[in-house]
Scaffold this active site. Structure first.
Site, PDB file in Angstrom:
ATOM      1  N   LYS A 101      13.694  -5.085 -17.087  1.00 44.55           N
ATOM      2  CA  LYS A 101      12.582  -4.761 -17.996  1.00 44.55           C
ATOM      3  C   LYS A 101      12.815  -5.334 -19.395  1.00 44.55           C
ATOM      4  CE  LYS A 101      11.283  -0.600 -15.447  1.00 44.55           C
ATOM      5  NZ  LYS A 101      11.546   0.835 -15.274  1.00 44.55           N
ATOM      6  N   PHE A 115       0.864  -1.180   0.000  1.00 45.76           N
ATOM      7  CA  PHE A 115       0.000   0.000   0.000  1.00 45.76           C
ATOM      8  C   PHE A 115       0.903   1.232   0.000  1.00 45.76           C
ATOM      9  CE2 PHE A 115      -3.739   2.027   2.587  1.00 45.76           C
ATOM     10  CZ  PHE A 115      -4.325   2.484   1.416  1.00 45.76           C
ATOM     11  N   THR A 163       3.507   3.631  -2.888  1.00 46.50           N
ATOM     12  CA  THR A 163       3.265   4.614  -3.959  1.00 46.50           C
ATOM     13  C   THR A 163       2.208   4.115  -4.937  1.00 46.50           C
ATOM     14  OG1 THR A 163       5.579   5.238  -3.759  1.00 46.50           O
ATOM     15  CG2 THR A 163       4.445   5.967  -5.748  1.00 46.50           C
ATOM     16  N   VAL A 164       2.390   2.906  -5.456  1.00 41.41           N
ATOM     17  CA  VAL A 164       1.473   2.405  -6.485  1.00 41.41           C
ATOM     18  C   VAL A 164       0.187   1.883  -5.836  1.00 41.41           C
ATOM     19  CG1 VAL A 164       1.216   0.874  -8.469  1.00 41.41           C
ATOM     20  CG2 VAL A 164       3.480   1.775  -7.902  1.00 41.41           C
ATOM     21  N   LYS A 203       8.842  -6.061 -11.577  1.00 40.73           N
ATOM     22  CA  LYS A 203       9.763  -6.467 -12.668  1.00 40.73           C
ATOM     23  C   LYS A 203      10.934  -7.289 -12.156  1.00 40.73           C
ATOM     24  CE  LYS A 203      11.110  -2.356 -11.447  1.00 40.73           C
ATOM     25  NZ  LYS A 203      10.482  -1.129 -11.270  1.00 40.73           N
ATOM     26  N   GLY A 261      12.357  13.192  -6.782  1.00 39.48           N
ATOM     27  CA  GLY A 261      11.733  11.920  -6.404  1.00 39.48           C
ATOM     28  C   GLY A 261      11.820  10.838  -7.471  1.00 39.48           C
TER      29      GLY A 261
END
Ligand code: NAP
Ligand code: HSE
Length: 440
Positions: free
Chosen positions: A205, A11, A13-14, A105, A187
């Site tokens: 990635k 829970f 940033t994303v 990733k 940031g």
């Protein structure tokens, strides 16, 4: 309306951005899809910590396994990052027949084969659009839209932090340290920037993209990797003078081989991108992936590769798909992933820019040219100049651009050049991306 219980692992940033989207857009999503996505349980490391998005009491818990096991949780969204416990929790969810959406990733680039096999075995979704390129749809186009296309090359700018740093260095003349500090202030870059600036993030990635594009198993360890720490203002000046811009490029090529075999050359390094290449215009923290297929020709996907909101947008797209597929009792097929030969870096081929500082006297060029020719590396262009940035009399700077050559041959050439007594320093060696060749 079909109510679907969502369990969130993470829970931060994303995760926070996703919960906010579900809160604000829930009705609109319901109207479009018939799905009522409900956040029923959220796991965090520290349940006592304050959160930027409110949830009812009892929803946020410290026990991640309890979230996966909760019978009300029908779809699991993994946004905690790292390898463990994320790997075990995803395997547990898949074994229980619960679809999983992840943005991880690092995990997929190391254990993708195991996780995809587990999803295939139970016939549920494992979706990961957000793992590459944040909010940019890259995975679904490669996996679905291009399923019938023999993809030859995937070239990407897939790390926003390094793209931001290189853009500042190129456009404002900032030094590396200054540009990195600016990226940290804004940031983009972590306090420990290693994963970004040394190319680990981009390697993970491109391993994922190569696996999907070519239907083969590629891991992060298969990727030849160089980061941007060694890029200097002089490299950027030479790039500009020769009509290029320096970018951290992640590249994967399908290499021709005997029938029935697949070979893949996969690497991450700073490269000179010709100004007429579509990737040259990808600035700041933006990402893009450029694909070349045998029939489709060239195409490019561009957008925000990181940040809570863009990344949550990709997660939400996967969540809607996974929840909808679960209702229909179906799942997206990834297809089989074959083993591939990973082409060793010595066999990679490209053009190189090589910058030497030499003593300015007769015979220097002849000695250096001999080293090139001894290893069958052909020179495409050469430029000699006074090194105006150095206060050293009697020296000269020579900038060579080779024709396409085998990496091992160029390395052997450089070893020989380093022994020439009139060569003071090999200042820089940087690879060139070929110009893009649009279809007529
Ligand atoms: P983040 O801000 O660090 O949040 C991680 C969350 O996971 C935190 O809520 C943390 O709990 C929780 N967590 C960590 N370990 C846990 C554990 N063992 N048990 C329970 N909860 C745990 O990370 P993020 O930036 O949101 O990234 C999440 C994932 O998305 C990562 O895989 C990342 O690579 C990927 N991603 C991120 C971005 C981006 O721009 N941020 C872009 C693309 C992909 P606490 O809050 O209590 O510490
Ligand atoms: N740190 C990454 C970047 C974002 O700068 O692109 C997360 O993948």
């Amino acid at each position: 309306m079909n109510s679907v219980g969502v369990g969130l692992l993470g829970f931060g940033t994303v995760g926070s951005a996703l919960v906010a989207r579900l809160r604000d857009q829930g009705q609109a999503i319901g109207a479009r899809t018939g799905l009522d996505l409900q956040t029923v349980r959220v796991a965090v490391r520290d349940p006592a910590k304050g959160r930027v998005v409110d949830l009812p009491d009892g929803v946020v818990v410290g026990d991640a396994e309890a979230v996966v096991d909760d019978p009300e949780v029908e779809v699991v969204v993994e946004l905690m990052g790292g390898v463990e416990p994320a790997r075990s929790l995803i395997l547990k969810a898949l074994a229980a027949g619960k679809p999983v959406v992840t943005a991880n990733k690092e995990l997929l680039a190391r254990h993708g084969g195991e996780l995809f096999a587990a999803a295939e075995a139970t016939g549920v979704d494992l979706l990961f659009e957000a793992a590459v390129g944040g909010g940019i749809p890259m995975v679904r186009p490669l996996r679905e839209s291009l399923a019938g296309e023999p993809v030859e090359t995937v070239l990407g700018i897939v790390n926003g932090t390094t793209n931001y740093i290189l853009t500042r260095m190129t456009e404002e003349g900032s030094g590396y340290a200054e540009a990195l500090a600016e990226a940290q202030e804004l940031g983009f870059a972590e306090a420990d920037p290693t994963a970004d600036v040394d190319g680990h993030d981009a390697a993970a990635k491109i391993a994922i993209l190569a696996s999907i594009a070519f239907g083969v198993q590629v891991t992060a360890d298969d990727v030849y990797r160089e980061g941007i720490r060694a890029v200097t203002p002089a490299d950027l000046r030479e790039a500009e003078r020769s009509g290029h811009v320096v970018k951290l490029v992640a590249a994967a090529d399908r290499v021709p081989g005997p029938v029935g075999t697949v070979a893949v050359a996969v690497r991450v390094y700073p490269a000179l991108v010709p100004l007429n290449h579509p990737l040259a215009s990808v600035r700041d923290s933006f990402n893009a992936v450029f694909v070349q297929g045998s029939h489709v020709g060239e195409l490019m996907l561009y957008g925000r590769g990181a940040g809570g909101d863009p990344t949550a947008s990709a997660v939400l797209g996967d969540l809607v798909d996974a929840a909808g597929n679960r209702r229909l009792g179906t799942a997206a097929r990834l297809g089989s992933m074959r083993a591939a030969r990973i082409v060793p870096v010595g066999e990679h081929r490209c053009e190189f820019m090589i910058r030497l500082l030499v003593t300015d006297r007769s015979g220097v060029l002849a000695s250096v040219a001999t080293a090139f020719s001894d290893h069958d590396v052909s020179i495409r262009s050469m430029l000699q100049e006074e090194p105006g940035d150095l206060d050293v009399d009697g020296t000269s700077r020579i900038v060579f651009i080779s024709h396409e050559a085998r990496e091992a041959d160029v390395r052997a050439t450089l070893t020989d050049i380093a022994t020439i007594d009139t060569v003071i320093n090999i200042e820089s060696v940087i690879r060139l991306l070929p110009e893009s060749t649009p279809l007529p």
